[in-house]
Design an enzyme around this catalytic site. Structure first.
Site, PDB file in Angstrom:
ATOM      1  N   ALA A  43     -11.281 -20.974   9.724  1.00  0.00           N
ATOM      2  CA  ALA A  43     -10.517 -22.016  10.421  1.00  0.00           C
ATOM      3  C   ALA A  43     -11.346 -23.289  10.564  1.00  0.00           C
ATOM      4  CB  ALA A  43     -10.059 -21.518  11.787  1.00  0.00           C
ATOM      5  N   SER A  91      -1.556   4.404   3.744  1.00  0.00           N
ATOM      6  CA  SER A  91      -2.655   5.276   3.372  1.00  0.00           C
ATOM      7  C   SER A  91      -2.101   6.693   3.234  1.00  0.00           C
ATOM      8  CB  SER A  91      -3.741   5.221   4.434  1.00  0.00           C
ATOM      9  OG  SER A  91      -3.173   5.399   5.705  1.00  0.00           O
ATOM     10  N   LEU A  92      -2.928   7.605   2.768  1.00  0.00           N
ATOM     11  CA  LEU A  92      -2.474   8.969   2.553  1.00  0.00           C
ATOM     12  C   LEU A  92      -3.014   9.889   3.633  1.00  0.00           C
ATOM     13  CD1 LEU A  92      -3.071   9.325  -1.292  1.00  0.00           C
ATOM     14  CD2 LEU A  92      -0.941   8.802  -0.100  1.00  0.00           C
ATOM     15  N   LYS A 126      -8.614  10.662  -7.140  1.00  0.00           N
ATOM     16  CA  LYS A 126      -8.492   9.545  -6.192  1.00  0.00           C
ATOM     17  C   LYS A 126      -9.681   8.623  -6.429  1.00  0.00           C
ATOM     18  CE  LYS A 126      -7.560   8.680  -1.316  1.00  0.00           C
ATOM     19  NZ  LYS A 126      -8.417   7.492  -1.140  1.00  0.00           N
ATOM     20  N   ARG A 147      -4.895  -4.419  -0.196  1.00  0.00           N
ATOM     21  CA  ARG A 147      -4.126  -3.621   0.739  1.00  0.00           C
ATOM     22  C   ARG A 147      -4.097  -4.236   2.136  1.00  0.00           C
ATOM     23  NH1 ARG A 147      -3.148   1.083   3.840  1.00  0.00           N
ATOM     24  NH2 ARG A 147      -5.094   0.989   4.961  1.00  0.00           N
ATOM     25  N   GLU A 182      -5.789   0.908  -8.441  1.00  0.00           N
ATOM     26  CA  GLU A 182      -7.106   0.832  -7.831  1.00  0.00           C
ATOM     27  C   GLU A 182      -8.032  -0.011  -8.710  1.00  0.00           C
ATOM     28  OE1 GLU A 182      -6.958   2.519  -5.038  1.00  0.00           O
ATOM     29  OE2 GLU A 182      -9.031   2.780  -4.349  1.00  0.00           O
TER      30      GLU A 182
END
Length: 704
Positions: A43, A91-92, A126, A147, A182
DNA sequence: GATCCTCGAGTTCA
DNA sequence: CTCGAGGATC
């Protein structure tokens, strides 16, 4: 000063200002690029740039050779813009054992009302990188976002365009296509990059993940271009048309569109084979050439994914089977007691700093008294029943690769250490505490509220789900709390800050570390939050048992602050108001008591009302704006449902803006009665409530 | 009354 | 992320 008040500037002053601005901005740029961390916040950087531009506009002939306006790389507004994801990036849920995976499959089968043997799941590594969402419109890459918090991410479009694994154009793509995947860096590229960095006397990275993150978040896209980033595509966000009707098919289509996809993804018919594949991937982990931290299982059929839907933060149709975490042994120096905003007294282990999987850990949570003793909540032994003592040699890991915890104690290294006595520790620290029978936590039990509790409550008040005041974070709260000139002791004090500062002789703007600009920024940020949503106010009050979710339920249910406030004053046990409160779906007797109690003491009520007087609280927007015929209605399901399970029907109804209740009352709008419906159907008939069967129900929601 | 599901609260480090 | 506990369900 800001760009709005340069009117009275003399030419001489303007020249001096331009010179200092040029220096400050150049320094900030260097800091940002070389250290991946800005010296000043975005800012104020923006403000300086705007001021610089405004002065240049007024005195064009004074524009410097090295004007910051002409600097490449810093051309757009600094930092990254925000992008709200069209479809949230969730998310998982995690599985740590084979049993967790079997339980996941059973949960899915039960929800769908099918036998687990009829389900197919994909399994894929993953990747340990950064999730990215890339939006294409008519085949053109329009933006790419990280994300972030799942709702909103950072706009990294320019950097993503430089990644060779990611096409800038797609042929034969639907009108809208959001590709998710990813970003990562291979082991070989990571080693080479670090060697290069070292040679250039630049900062090296701790691991490939950090290197990938640092490279993607470069302000100068040409730096990102020089970094060997790669990308695996694995899913879709928003889409104008589906690419396939299975997960595997979707990924295959992504591959044909030109994306890299992971070759280890496979479909399995049963859970045992999935777990086998997990073992296989775990064994080949070191040879893959990139970091992975587990295996992801997904329900393969997309129509089933759609039926399963989402819980509050995770999809029901996927789970991540994580590899065992890295561990390290270290000495536990001391067990300290921390005080939370609810007065909870939590033990924390102070450790000899130790590197656990690339992160230096010096604290670990110990949860509560029983956890230290080696017992879980049901009295079953954990860590083989070993207790934890000050001075022990302990094995530390990061649960979910985040929170440090004690996994084990080396008893052979323990000599003459006393068992840890929680109660005695509190006595030593002079903290009055008590532990209710049946509860796991000790709570502060003194008459006077502790400063620590008040500070934590204030931190909660300004936190993200509550008032989310920019520039007033945990640090500032601690400073202002014990400030002699400008104290903030209660939430209401925040909204008198500017006024009080104006009356003071020593001004906030004149303090070290502060300036005219930063003080004004803070006051403006506070002003911005005077208009605030009802649920944020309720959540911000920090009432025990009332978190973000319950706050939203209450806000939705009462609609306005006035409504809510009046009801809280009236809802004493036994009153109709209390019955109404407990009748809200998701609010039970414990929460009802807790929230009403928060308004009962005259002092507490006064503080709350004082706060409310400073605010303009927006009424809750009525949900169910969808044009569904059940939006805003209260439904009750009874009897046996054949086409969908009870939980599925409930989730579906709620997604259409309906409220699902457990029993029929005068407030029920519609009863869906399957075969075998009994007393509920009769009651509905008695009350004259519309009743339909399951087929009519499906008809009703079919075109949604 | 037991069991399942979800939320709330507390936790670390960069 | 994890644990404990509240609320809903069976």
């Amino acid at each position: 000063m800001t760009e709005h008040d340069i009117d009275g500037l003399t030419e001489e002053q303007a020249k001096t200002l331009l010179e200092s601005l040029s220096q400050e901005l150049a320094a900030a740029n260097t800091a940002y690029h070389s250290e991946d961390a800005p010296k000043i916040d975005d800012a104020s950087y923006d403000a300086k740039k705007r001021l610089n531009a405004a002065i240049e506009a007024k005195f064009p002939h004074l524009k410097r050779e090295d004007s910051p306006s002409d600097q490449v790389g810093a051309a757009p507004s600094v930092g990254f813009g925000k992008i709200k994801h069209a479809v949230p990036m969730l998310s998982l849920a995690n599985a740590f054992t084979d049993e967790d995976v079997y339980a996941f499959a059973d949960r899915v089968a039960k929800f769908l009302g099918v036998d687990v043997t009829h389900l197919q799941f994909t399994a894929e590594p993953k990747i340990d990188g950064l999730s990215l969402s890339i939006r294409y419109e008519n085949g053109h890459l329009v933006y790419a976002a990280t994300r972030g918090d799942g709702e909103t991410g950072e706009n990294v479009t320019n950097n993503v365009r430089t990644i060779t694994d990611i096409p800038n154009q797609l042929s034969n793509a639907p009108e809208v296509l959001e590709v998710r995947g990813e970003v990562y860096m291979s082991h070989a590229d990571f080693v080479a990059l670090n060697a290069k960095q070292e040679k250039a006397e630049q900062k090296t990275f701790a691991n490939p993940r950090n290197a990938a993150a640092g490279s993607l978040r470069q302000l100068d896209a040409s730096i990102t271009k020089s970094r060997p980033l790669r990308f695996f595509a694995y899913a879709l966000g928003a889409q104008s048309a589906p690419l396939a009707d299975t997960q595997l098919g979707t990924v295959a289509t992504l591959k044909s569109l030109g994306f890299s996809t992971n070759s280890l993804m496979q479909v399995f018919e049963n859970v045992a084979d999935m777990v086998d594949h997990y073992r296989h991937i775990e064994r080949s982990r070191a040879d893959l050439g990139y970091d992975i931290d587990g295996v992801v299982y997904k329900v393969d059929a997309l129509d089933l994914q759609a039926r399963l839907g989402f819980r509050s933060t995770t999809p029901r149709w996927a789970i991540a089977h994580k590899f065992p975490a890295e561990t390290a042994w270290t000495r536990l120096r001391e067990i300290e007691i921390q005080v939370g905003r609810t007065g909870a007294l939590s033990p924390v282990a102070r450790l000899e700093p130790v590197n656990v999987g690339g992160v230096l850990v010096s604290n670990a949570t110990l949860h509560n008294e029983d956890y230290i003793k080696g017992l879980d909540s049901k009295g079953n032994p954990i860590r083989g029943g070993k207790d934890i003592r000050e001075g022990d040699l302990v094995q530390v890991y990061r649960a979910g690769d985040v929170i440090p915890k004690v996994a084990d104690v080396d008893l052979s290294q323990r000599t003459e250490l006393e068992p840890f006595d929680f109660e005695r520790k509190l006595e030593e620290l002079n903290i009055p505490g008590h532990r209710k029978p049946g509860d796991a936590v000790w709570r502060y039990a003194g008459d006077e509220p502790m400063d620590e509790v008040a500070i934590e409550a204030l931190k909660h008040f300004v936190s993200r789900g509550a008032f989310d005041i920019e520039g007033l974070g945990a640090k500032q709260i601690e400073m202002f709390f014990s400030d002699p000139d400008l104290p903030i002791r209660h939430p209401a004090d925040i909204f008198t800050l500017q006024h009080r500062d104006a009356q003071n002789i020593p001004k906030l703007a004149n303090r070290t570390g502060w300036g005219e600009r930063s003080a004004l920024n803070l006051f403006q940020a506070i002003e911005d939050k005077r208009q605030i949503e009802l649920h944020r106010v309720i959540f911000g009050l920090g009432i025990r048992h009332v978190g973000e979710s319950a706050a939203k339920v209450l806000a939705q249910s009462f609609g306005s602050w006035e409504n809510f406030r009046a009801s809280m004053a009236a809802a004493l046990p036994g009153t109709p108001e209390r019955a109404e409160l407990e009748g809200i779906d998701g609010i039970g007797p414990v929460m009802a008591e807790s929230v009403v109690a928060a308004f009962q003491s005259p002092q507490a009520a006064e503080k709350i009302d004082e706060l409310a007087n400073h605010l303009s609280i927006k009424p809750a927007e009525q949900l169910g704006q969808s044009d569904s015929p059940v939006a805003g209605k209260t439904l009750v399901f009874t009897g046996t449902l054949v086409k969908m399970t009870r939980s599925e029907a409930k989730a579906r109804a709620e997604s259409l803006g309906a409220k699902v209740a457990g029993s029929v009352s005068a407030k029920t709008d519609l009863l869906i009665a399957g075969p075998g419906a009994g007393s509920k159907a009769k009651k509905a008939t008695d009350l004259g409530i519309e009743t339909i069967d399951e087929d009519q129900w499906i008809e009703l929601i079919s075109d949604q």
